[in-house]
Each structure stands twice: as structure tokens, then as C-alpha cells.
Motif scaffolding. Structure first.
Motif, short mmCIF file in Angstrom:
data_model
loop_
_atom_site.label_atom_id
_atom_site.label_comp_id
_atom_site.label_asym_id
_atom_site.label_seq_id
_atom_site.Cartn_x
_atom_site.Cartn_y
_atom_site.Cartn_z
N UNK A 43 0.84 -1.20 0.00
CA UNK A 43 0.00 0.00 0.00
C UNK A 43 0.87 1.25 0.00
N UNK A 44 1.92 1.23 0.80
CA UNK A 44 2.82 2.38 0.84
C UNK A 44 3.50 2.59 -0.52
N UNK A 45 3.99 1.52 -1.13
CA UNK A 45 4.65 1.64 -2.43
C UNK A 45 3.66 2.15 -3.48
N UNK A 46 2.43 1.66 -3.44
CA UNK A 46 1.42 2.13 -4.40
C UNK A 46 1.15 3.62 -4.20
N UNK A 47 1.09 4.04 -2.95
CA UNK A 47 0.89 5.46 -2.66
C UNK A 47 2.03 6.34 -3.15
N UNK A 48 3.21 5.76 -3.24
CA UNK A 48 4.39 6.47 -3.74
C UNK A 48 4.62 6.24 -5.23
N UNK A 49 3.65 5.60 -5.89
CA UNK A 49 3.70 5.29 -7.31
C UNK A 49 4.88 4.39 -7.67
N UNK A 50 5.26 3.53 -6.74
CA UNK A 50 6.31 2.54 -6.98
C UNK A 50 5.61 1.23 -7.35
N UNK A 51 5.11 1.20 -8.57
CA UNK A 51 4.20 0.14 -9.02
C UNK A 51 4.83 -1.25 -8.97
N UNK A 52 6.04 -1.46 -9.48
CA UNK A 52 6.59 -2.83 -9.40
C UNK A 52 6.71 -3.35 -7.96
N UNK A 53 7.15 -2.49 -7.05
CA UNK A 53 7.28 -2.89 -5.66
C UNK A 53 5.90 -3.14 -5.04
N UNK A 54 4.95 -2.28 -5.35
CA UNK A 54 3.58 -2.46 -4.85
C UNK A 54 3.01 -3.79 -5.34
N UNK A 55 3.20 -4.07 -6.61
CA UNK A 55 2.68 -5.30 -7.21
C UNK A 55 3.30 -6.52 -6.55
N UNK A 56 4.60 -6.51 -6.38
CA UNK A 56 5.29 -7.64 -5.76
C UNK A 56 4.77 -7.90 -4.34
N UNK A 57 4.66 -6.85 -3.54
CA UNK A 57 4.22 -7.00 -2.16
C UNK A 57 2.75 -7.40 -2.05
N UNK A 58 1.90 -6.75 -2.84
CA UNK A 58 0.47 -7.05 -2.74
C UNK A 58 0.12 -8.42 -3.30
N UNK A 59 0.82 -8.86 -4.34
CA UNK A 59 0.60 -10.22 -4.83
C UNK A 59 1.08 -11.26 -3.81
N UNK A 60 2.19 -10.98 -3.14
CA UNK A 60 2.68 -11.90 -2.11
C UNK A 60 1.69 -11.95 -0.93
N UNK A 61 1.15 -10.80 -0.55
CA UNK A 61 0.15 -10.77 0.53
C UNK A 61 -1.10 -11.54 0.12
N UNK A 62 -1.52 -11.41 -1.13
CA UNK A 62 -2.69 -12.14 -1.63
C UNK A 62 -2.44 -13.63 -1.58
N UNK A 63 -1.24 -14.05 -1.96
CA UNK A 63 -0.88 -15.47 -1.93
C UNK A 63 -0.94 -16.02 -0.49
#
Length: 142
Positions: A43-63
Motif C-alpha cells: 500500500x505504501x509503495x502504491x501510494x508512492x507510485x512505486x508500481x513494481x514494488x507495490x505489485x510484488x508485495x500485494x501479490x505476495x500478501x494475496x498469496x
């Protein structure tokens, strides 16, 4: 004295709490801690527009949520609601729609068609439909 950075941190913390929600009971502690850490980082990375990092973290959390928590668990629902708009933002509309529709099913099962949480999910789903070119579905959703 400049208070803007401090105020920004409080706003970010409040947004993360809303997006991630409160942590759950201590059972499954490692999965819970990992999910919480990854969700907050995403969420923090997405808020900072760090899309690759946001995607990696949020997909891992979803898993983690899918593998360790029930479908109607708050962490699973929060993972879905965090990841769906990110998928839409990077034009992964099919995945975004599937997640948003999944959230809708969970929320309707939990609180019926008048569940107040639907006031967030329905417009999100309609926006994803609209952005993916499914205008009839977007109108029908609202």
C-alpha cells in the motif's frame, strides 16, 4: 517549524490502516505477520507510485491470504481490495475484474445486498468495467 512531513506520515498511516485494516488474532502468527508487513509495504509503495514494488508485495500478501485465511477473512478481503485497483491501473483488467467480483461475492455473503462495504466495492468494480471498455457492465453495476 515545518510540520508537513509529519502530517503526511499520519495521513499515510491512516490510509494504510484503512486499506489494510486491523491485524487479526495471534493464530497463524507468521502468516499473519508476513501478510501484514507485505500489505503495508504494498500500500505504501502504491501510494508512492512505486508500481513494481507495490505489485510484488500485494501479490505476495494475496498469496498468503489465499493459502492461510478463509475466503471471508478480513485479510483476504483486504488483499483483494488492495490488489484489484492496482491490476486495473496497470491494464490487467481481467484479473482486476475477477478480484473485484470476488470481493463483491464475499461482501454480499457477509452483509447481504445492503452491506455498507459495497459502497466502496461497487463503484470500484464499475470503474474497472468502464476502464476495460465494458460500459454496459459498468452502468449495470451502479
Amino acid at each position: 517549524m515545518n510540520f508537513r512531513p509529519l502530517a503526511a506520515r499520519y495521513v499515510l498511516a491512516a490510509l494504510m490502516f484503512i486499506a489494510v485494516g486491523p491485524t487479526a488474532p495471534a493464530w497463524g502468527q507468521n502468516a499473519d505477520e508476513d501478510w501484514d508487513r507485505l500489505s503495508r509495504a504494498g500500500v505504501q509503495a502504491y501510494g508512492l507510485n512505486q508500481i513494481p514494488e507495490a505489485l510484488e508485495n500485494l501479490e505476495a500478501a494475496m498469496k498468503i491470504a489465499d493459502g492461510n485465511f478463509a475466503e471471508d477473512d478480513r485479510r483476504t478481503l483486504n488483499s483483494i481490495l488492495n490488489l484489484a485497483p492496482l491490476y486495473a491501473a496497470i491494464d490487467r483488467f481481467d484479473e482486476a475484474v475477477l478480484l473485484a467480483e470476488r470481493a463483491l461475492v464475499i461482501q454480499e455473503a457477509d452483509g447481504g445486498p445492503n452491506n455498507p462495504e459495497l459502497t466502496i466495492t461497487l463503484p470500484m468494480l464499475a470503474g474497472i468495467y468502464r476502464d476495460s471498455g465494458r460500459l454496459d457492465d459498468a452502468v449495470a453495476t451502479l
